[in-house]
Design a protein around this motif. Structure first.
Motif, PDB file in Angstrom:
ATOM      1  N   UNK A  46      56.079  77.286  56.713  1.00  0.00           N
ATOM      2  CA  UNK A  46      55.632  76.636  55.488  1.00  0.00           C
ATOM      3  C   UNK A  46      55.496  77.672  54.386  1.00  0.00           C
ATOM      4  N   UNK A  47      54.929  77.275  53.277  1.00  0.00           N
ATOM      5  CA  UNK A  47      54.804  78.191  52.136  1.00  0.00           C
ATOM      6  C   UNK A  47      54.074  79.495  52.462  1.00  0.00           C
ATOM      7  N   UNK A  48      53.060  79.440  53.289  1.00  0.00           N
ATOM      8  CA  UNK A  48      52.330  80.675  53.622  1.00  0.00           C
ATOM      9  C   UNK A  48      53.178  81.600  54.498  1.00  0.00           C
ATOM     10  N   UNK A  49      53.946  81.042  55.408  1.00  0.00           N
ATOM     11  CA  UNK A  49      54.876  81.857  56.195  1.00  0.00           C
ATOM     12  C   UNK A  49      55.823  82.595  55.251  1.00  0.00           C
ATOM     13  N   UNK A  50      56.421  81.849  54.328  1.00  0.00           N
ATOM     14  CA  UNK A  50      57.399  82.435  53.407  1.00  0.00           C
ATOM     15  C   UNK A  50      56.751  83.478  52.511  1.00  0.00           C
ATOM     16  N   UNK A  51      55.552  83.218  52.051  1.00  0.00           N
ATOM     17  CA  UNK A  51      54.857  84.183  51.194  1.00  0.00           C
ATOM     18  C   UNK A  51      54.658  85.511  51.926  1.00  0.00           C
ATOM     19  N   UNK A  52      54.199  85.452  53.162  1.00  0.00           N
ATOM     20  CA  UNK A  52      53.964  86.674  53.930  1.00  0.00           C
ATOM     21  C   UNK A  52      55.263  87.386  54.302  1.00  0.00           C
ATOM     22  N   UNK A  53      56.297  86.634  54.628  1.00  0.00           N
ATOM     23  CA  UNK A  53      57.598  87.235  54.923  1.00  0.00           C
ATOM     24  C   UNK A  53      58.144  87.926  53.674  1.00  0.00           C
ATOM     25  N   UNK A  97      61.955  82.209  67.711  1.00  0.00           N
ATOM     26  CA  UNK A  97      61.047  82.964  66.850  1.00  0.00           C
ATOM     27  C   UNK A  97      61.626  84.302  66.470  1.00  0.00           C
ATOM     28  N   UNK A  98      60.909  85.052  65.643  1.00  0.00           N
ATOM     29  CA  UNK A  98      61.445  86.321  65.162  1.00  0.00           C
ATOM     30  C   UNK A  98      61.650  87.368  66.257  1.00  0.00           C
ATOM     31  N   UNK A  99      60.896  87.303  67.349  1.00  0.00           N
ATOM     32  CA  UNK A  99      61.102  88.290  68.411  1.00  0.00           C
ATOM     33  C   UNK A  99      62.512  88.182  68.988  1.00  0.00           C
ATOM     34  N   UNK A 100      63.002  86.967  69.164  1.00  0.00           N
ATOM     35  CA  UNK A 100      64.374  86.773  69.656  1.00  0.00           C
ATOM     36  C   UNK A 100      65.386  87.120  68.569  1.00  0.00           C
ATOM     37  N   UNK A 101      65.044  86.836  67.313  1.00  0.00           N
ATOM     38  CA  UNK A 101      65.942  87.167  66.200  1.00  0.00           C
ATOM     39  C   UNK A 101      66.189  88.669  66.143  1.00  0.00           C
ATOM     40  N   UNK A 154      64.604  82.678  61.550  1.00  0.00           N
ATOM     41  CA  UNK A 154      64.079  82.159  62.817  1.00  0.00           C
ATOM     42  C   UNK A 154      63.010  81.081  62.631  1.00  0.00           C
ATOM     43  N   UNK A 155      62.810  80.298  63.687  1.00  0.00           N
ATOM     44  CA  UNK A 155      61.708  79.326  63.750  1.00  0.00           C
ATOM     45  C   UNK A 155      60.377  80.052  63.863  1.00  0.00           C
ATOM     46  N   UNK A 156      59.317  79.284  63.666  1.00  0.00           N
ATOM     47  CA  UNK A 156      57.965  79.766  63.926  1.00  0.00           C
ATOM     48  C   UNK A 156      57.630  79.484  65.393  1.00  0.00           C
ATOM     49  N   UNK A 167      66.321  87.809  55.024  1.00  0.00           N
ATOM     50  CA  UNK A 167      65.410  87.136  55.951  1.00  0.00           C
ATOM     51  C   UNK A 167      64.818  85.886  55.309  1.00  0.00           C
ATOM     52  N   UNK A 168      64.437  84.981  56.158  1.00  0.00           N
ATOM     53  CA  UNK A 168      63.786  83.749  55.750  1.00  0.00           C
ATOM     54  C   UNK A 168      63.132  83.146  56.975  1.00  0.00           C
ATOM     55  N   UNK A 169      62.993  81.836  56.990  1.00  0.00           N
ATOM     56  CA  UNK A 169      62.369  81.169  58.122  1.00  0.00           C
ATOM     57  C   UNK A 169      62.917  79.756  58.228  1.00  0.00           C
ATOM     58  N   UNK A 170      62.799  79.182  59.410  1.00  0.00           N
ATOM     59  CA  UNK A 170      63.333  77.853  59.690  1.00  0.00           C
ATOM     60  C   UNK A 170      62.178  76.941  60.111  1.00  0.00           C
ATOM     61  N   UNK A 171      62.420  76.134  61.100  1.00  0.00           N
ATOM     62  CA  UNK A 171      61.471  75.108  61.536  1.00  0.00           C
ATOM     63  C   UNK A 171      60.091  75.672  61.830  1.00  0.00           C
ATOM     64  N   UNK A 172      59.081  74.921  61.426  1.00  0.00           N
ATOM     65  CA  UNK A 172      57.700  75.300  61.676  1.00  0.00           C
ATOM     66  C   UNK A 172      57.112  76.217  60.633  1.00  0.00           C
TER      67      UNK A 172
END
Length: 142
Positions: free
Chosen positions: A125-132, A59-63, A82-84, A118-123
């Protein structure tokens, strides 16, 4: 071993729960620093990489920790996807530890640690990406 997109043996999220031994091995690898981010960055940059970083993980805390360690040894652009969190499988349903809001809340610290992309990996979705993306755009306007 190369993994092709759509390879059913490596689908994410996994179709069935990970075995306890697999979860333990993943947690051990993550706890080891997955591995030594500063050394990985130096090695890849010396080999000619223009951008280094991390993807997947817990997750982002480890990133944040990984990017901070990489930033300590380079001024090169750094990337983090990072993953969710880790997958949670109950029956036929797989979810991840972090919903969109919980995941996005760590991105200001990820950017402060020195991450440029920044971006996101496993777990995610579109709402995660929108907020990031909102977090990243807000930082760009400063």
């Amino acid at each position: 071993h190369a993994i092709r997109r759509g390879d059913p043996d490596f689908a994410m999220p996994p179709k069935k729960a990970l075995a306890a031994s697999q979860v333990a091995a993943l947690e051990k690898w993550v706890a080891l620093g997955a591995p030594w981010p500063a050394e990985v960055a130096k090695t890849l940059l010396a080999a000619g990489a223009d951008i280094v970083g991390m993807n997947c993980g817990r997750g982002p805390d480890r990133a944040i920790t990984i990017i901070r360690e990489m930033r300590a040894v380079t001024d090169a652009p750094l990337i983090a996807y990072p993953n969710a969190g880790l997958p949670i499988t109950k029956g036929d349903v797989t979810t991840y530890e972090l919903g969109p809001e919980a995941m996005a809340k760590d991105y200001p610290a990820l950017l402060d640690a020195g991450c440029n992309i920044v971006g996101a990996c496993c777990g995610s979705g579109p709402e995660h990406i929108r907020l990031i993306a909102e977090v990243a755009r807000a930082r760009r306007k400063r």
